[in-house]
Design a protein around this motif. Structure first.
Motif, short mmCIF file in Angstrom:
data_model
loop_
_atom_site.label_atom_id
_atom_site.label_comp_id
_atom_site.label_asym_id
_atom_site.label_seq_id
_atom_site.Cartn_x
_atom_site.Cartn_y
_atom_site.Cartn_z
N PRO A 1 -2.35 17.01 14.32
CA PRO A 1 -2.20 16.85 12.87
C PRO A 1 -3.51 16.51 12.16
O PRO A 1 -3.60 16.67 10.95
CB PRO A 1 -1.22 15.67 12.74
CG PRO A 1 -1.36 14.93 14.02
CD PRO A 1 -1.69 15.93 15.07
N PHE B 1 -3.70 22.00 6.86
CA PHE B 1 -3.37 21.12 7.97
C PHE B 1 -1.92 21.38 8.40
O PHE B 1 -1.11 21.79 7.57
CB PHE B 1 -3.57 19.67 7.57
CG PHE B 1 -5.00 19.26 7.54
CD1 PHE B 1 -5.59 18.68 8.65
CD2 PHE B 1 -5.79 19.47 6.42
CE1 PHE B 1 -6.93 18.32 8.65
CE2 PHE B 1 -7.12 19.11 6.41
CZ PHE B 1 -7.70 18.53 7.52
N GLY C 1 0.62 19.59 8.79
CA GLY C 1 1.64 18.92 7.99
C GLY C 1 1.98 19.64 6.71
O GLY C 1 2.98 19.35 6.08
N GLN C 2 1.11 20.59 6.29
CA GLN C 2 1.36 21.30 5.04
C GLN C 2 2.14 22.60 5.26
O GLN C 2 2.41 23.32 4.31
CB GLN C 2 0.02 21.62 4.36
CG GLN C 2 -0.74 20.37 3.95
CD GLN C 2 -2.18 20.65 3.59
OE1 GLN C 2 -2.98 21.02 4.42
NE2 GLN C 2 -2.50 20.50 2.32
N GLN D 1 1.42 15.12 21.92
CA GLN D 1 0.03 15.42 21.59
C GLN D 1 -0.81 15.56 22.85
O GLN D 1 -1.58 16.50 23.00
CB GLN D 1 -0.54 14.31 20.71
CG GLN D 1 0.03 14.30 19.32
CD GLN D 1 -0.41 15.51 18.53
OE1 GLN D 1 -1.60 15.81 18.46
NE2 GLN D 1 0.53 16.23 17.96
N GLN E 1 -6.42 10.05 16.40
CA GLN E 1 -5.12 9.73 15.81
C GLN E 1 -4.79 8.26 15.96
O GLN E 1 -4.22 7.64 15.05
CB GLN E 1 -4.02 10.58 16.46
CG GLN E 1 -4.20 12.06 16.18
CD GLN E 1 -3.06 12.88 16.75
OE1 GLN E 1 -1.91 12.68 16.39
NE2 GLN E 1 -3.36 13.79 17.63
N ARG F 1 -6.65 6.26 13.43
CA ARG F 1 -6.06 6.39 12.10
C ARG F 1 -4.88 5.42 11.96
O ARG F 1 -4.77 4.71 10.97
CB ARG F 1 -5.60 7.82 11.88
CG ARG F 1 -4.85 7.99 10.58
CD ARG F 1 -4.93 9.39 10.09
NE ARG F 1 -3.85 10.20 10.59
CZ ARG F 1 -3.76 11.52 10.38
NH1 ARG F 1 -4.71 12.13 9.72
NH2 ARG F 1 -2.75 12.19 10.84
N VAL G 1 -5.59 12.94 4.79
CA VAL G 1 -5.68 14.32 4.29
C VAL G 1 -4.68 15.22 4.99
O VAL G 1 -3.98 16.01 4.37
CB VAL G 1 -7.11 14.86 4.50
CG1 VAL G 1 -7.12 16.37 4.30
CG2 VAL G 1 -8.06 14.21 3.53
N GLY G 2 -4.57 15.05 6.33
CA GLY G 2 -3.73 15.96 7.10
C GLY G 2 -2.24 15.71 6.94
O GLY G 2 -1.45 16.56 7.30
N GLU G 3 -1.85 14.55 6.43
CA GLU G 3 -0.42 14.27 6.33
C GLU G 3 0.19 14.99 5.12
O GLU G 3 -0.09 16.15 4.91
CB GLU G 3 -0.21 12.76 6.26
CG GLU G 3 -0.53 12.12 7.60
CD GLU G 3 -0.57 10.62 7.52
OE1 GLU G 3 -0.57 10.00 8.59
OE2 GLU G 3 -0.62 10.07 6.41
N ARG G 4 0.94 14.29 4.35
CA ARG G 4 1.65 14.87 3.20
C ARG G 4 3.00 15.38 3.60
O ARG G 4 3.14 16.00 4.64
CB ARG G 4 0.88 16.03 2.56
CG ARG G 4 0.10 15.59 1.33
CD ARG G 4 -0.52 16.79 0.68
NE ARG G 4 -1.76 17.13 1.32
CZ ARG G 4 -2.96 16.93 0.82
NH1 ARG G 4 -3.06 16.40 -0.37
NH2 ARG G 4 -4.05 17.25 1.45
#
Lengths: 251, 359
Positions: free
Chosen positions: A99, A142, A144-145, B255, B277, B280, B356-359
């Motif tokens: 991710p 990414f 997640g998108q 992962q 990860q 983070r 940034v990578g989440e959402r």
């Protein structure tokens, strides 16, 4: 079909045993997959099908028997394990994309780190495979998108970027919403038509009918039956298989 | 017929204020009383700190004592002791430069553009080298100044930065060892971590400073400062290891399996998949640990080092400025605040950047 050793075999499993503590998860499994062959493995949950294909690239360690992959025997030799994993791609039920990396980086990291490809070459390869799974425009996003179906196609592209000789699919469509299953299966069908050796654990019987050379039915940690799809779906011999098929195909 | 859709009126600023604070007579009363108290406190504070304060040294301590407000002249007169401790007066420019070197190095290594192995090594190597040469001297015509004379802000920064630089990699090693498949390794590591965590930092510092020289062979003893730093790094790493381990537990098992299936080696999996990860996940707790460690540097005073707080004591402790301790402590508090506050703002920046990578 046959389960005897042959020099061209991609995977050759003999008398495979696997225990989780005292639970006997796999019982004397014998399976031989030729290069270029497509094998679909099905069976009720808990039947050991995932465990079996996870043994092929040593995500699970087997307790008895022999597994030979692409001519190399899987044992405690780390060099053998790494060598096999380089040549065997895997697609997971839950995608397992990284991710924290963009889609493109997901596809580039293994070729660069494991195969020591230069960045430009890895990027060209990655973009090529993203094109092939029909999402080149998502390269900079990414994981997640993306939608589930898109993520799974990225996962297939990521595995293909290593240019594997054999692909393992562990229930690749089970975590997807129904409307996204087709886009993933389409990619798998294309892959099959190009001659990739594939072992798929799946409940998609339509897919099995269309591409499989052989369907393997497992239950209780054993291979109950294996047959070409035409034979498997019309005239299966065991009662357990019939019962399973009526449940899967019944609606 | 024409339909008219009327949106509920959004209250104006004044209306909002009235509703929140002056809705009933009792509420109005309470609000007014609170307001009066706040105005009074702020006025008192401002009056003390600025309007009635003395800023120049010209009048000396006497002018200060006569004034009603704060005596900032003590800072003007004694700032060198606070910032540089016992460091020789003529050489204090070196200590100032060393401070700047450490701050610049820290700021640079916080910028994402410097996060490649070579650049970060270059930044830290240069920064640490510059600091050491400037502080210690003995080369390039700089007179030699022993570690026992280092002090003030320069010492606080040095102890903090080296504690983190040694403690952080050590913490990651401990966290990785603790999740080893071999039970005797994971158990031993767990025992070490829990052992260190159950000791007070003061006792560890004391042991490393005073007791260790008797236990170690002569060539291993080194200067007291480095032993103390190592002790504090060990303490830091025990806590940080648990934070990192918690972060690792938050990374789904799939992962690592995906990385394995791609043929990545152990170190590639750790370095590129697991740790990024895990860090983070662990970021908020990590920033917290850094903040605590920064403030805990003041404990080294018990083994005889004059870091910034102890230097502050010395600044008002002798003779004519004895009455002005509040001002000295306020000044030191400001310095702590600047560093710790920037640290937590940086943490917030990192959290934004990493999500940034989440959402």
């Amino acid at each position: 079909m046959n389960s005897t050793q042959s020099p061209g075999a991609a995977v050759h499993i003999e008398d495979l045993d696997k225990y989780y503590g005292s639970f006997h998860a796999l019982r004397k499994i014998n399976l031989c997959v030729q290069r270029g062959e497509k094998v679909v493995v099905c069976g009720p949950s808990g039947s050991g099908k995932s465990t079996m294909i996870r043994c092929i690239n040593r995500l699970e360690q087997h307790d008895g028997g022999r597994i030979t992959v692409l001519g190399t025997e899987l044992n405690d030799d780390v060099g053998n394990i790494d060598g096999i994993r380089r040549e065997v791609g895997m697609v997971f039920q839950h995608f397992n994309l990284f991710p924290h990396m963009s889609v493109l980086e997901n596809c580039m990291i293994a070729p660069m780190m494991v195969r020591k490809r230069p960045r430009a070459e890895a990027e060209a390869t990655a973009r090529g495979y993203l094109e092939k799974v029909r999402i080149p425009e998502q390269a900079m996003k990414f994981p997640g998108q993306l939608s589930g179906g898109q993520q799974q196609r990225v996962a297939i592209a990521r595995a293909l970027c290593m240019q594997p000789q054999l692909m393992l699919f562990d229930e690749p469509t089970s975590a997807l919403d129904p409307e996204m299953i087709a886009e993933v299966l389409d990619v798998m069908v294309t892959l099959a038509s190009e001659g990739m050796t594939m072992i798929c654990v799946t409940h998609e019987m339509g897919f099995a009918r269309r591409v499989a050379d052989r369907v393997v039915f497992m239950d209780g940690g054993e291979i109950v039956e294996e047959a070409p799809p035409a034979e498997f779906f019309t005239s299966c011999r065991s009662e357990r298989t019939r019962q399973f098929l009526s449940q899967v195909l019944g609606h | 017929m024409e339909m008219v859709i009327v949106a509920p009126p959004t209250p104006g600023r004044l209306e909002d204020l009235r509703r929140r604070f002056f809705a009933t007579p009792l509420q109005t009363l309470l609000s007014l009383i609170s307001l009066a108290i706040m105005v009074f406190v702020v006025w008192k504070l401002l009056n003390w700190a600025i309007f009635s304060a003395v800023f120049t040294t010209s009048g000396g301590p006497e002018a200060c004592q006569a004034a009603a407000g704060a005596c900032w002249s003590v800072i003007a007169a004694r700032w060198r002791i606070i910032l540089f401790g016992l460091y020789p007066f003529e050489e204090q420019w070196r200590s100032a430069l060393a401070c700047i070197a450490v701050v610049v190095m820290t700021v640079l290594s916080c910028i994402p553009a410097f996060w490649t192995g070579r650049r970060i090594a270059l930044v830290w190597g240069t920064g640490a080298g510059l600091y050491y040469v400037l502080m210690k001297g003995g080369v390039l015509g700089l007179p030699h100044v022993g570690e026992e004379a280092w002090g003030g802000l320069a010492l606080t920064l040095f102890i903090f930065v080296t504690t983190c630089l040694i403690g952080f990699p050590l913490a990651i090693c401990l966290a990785l060892l603790r999740r080893s498949d071999l039970p005797w390794i994971s158990r031993t590591t767990g025992l070490i971590i829990d052992g260190v965590r159950s000791l007070p930092l003061i006792s560890i510092l004391f042991t490393f400073a005073v007791v260790l020289p008797f236990a170690l062979p002569q060539w291993m003893v080194g200067d007291k400062l480095y032993r103390v730093i190592f002790g504090s790094a060990l303490f830091f790493s025990a806590y940080q290891a648990e934070i990192v381990r918690g972060g690792m537990q938050g990374v789904p098992k799939g992962q690592e399996e995906a990385a394995m299936a791609l043929g990545m080696s152990y170190w590639q999996r750790i370095g590129r998949i697991l740790l990024p990860q895990a860090m983070r996940n662990a970021l908020p707790a990590t920033i917290n640990q850094f903040v605590i460690s920064f403030k805990e540097t003041s404990l080294v005073v018990i083994v005889g080092f004059f870091e910034i707080l102890a230097s502050g004591n010395a600044a008002y402790g002798t003779g004519e400025w004895r009455f002005a301790y509040v001002e000295v402590y306020a000044f030191i508090a400001m310095i702590y605040f600047v560093f710790v506050f920037s640290l937590s703002r940086y943490g917030a920046f990192l959290e934004r950047r990493m999500s940034v990578g989440e959402r």
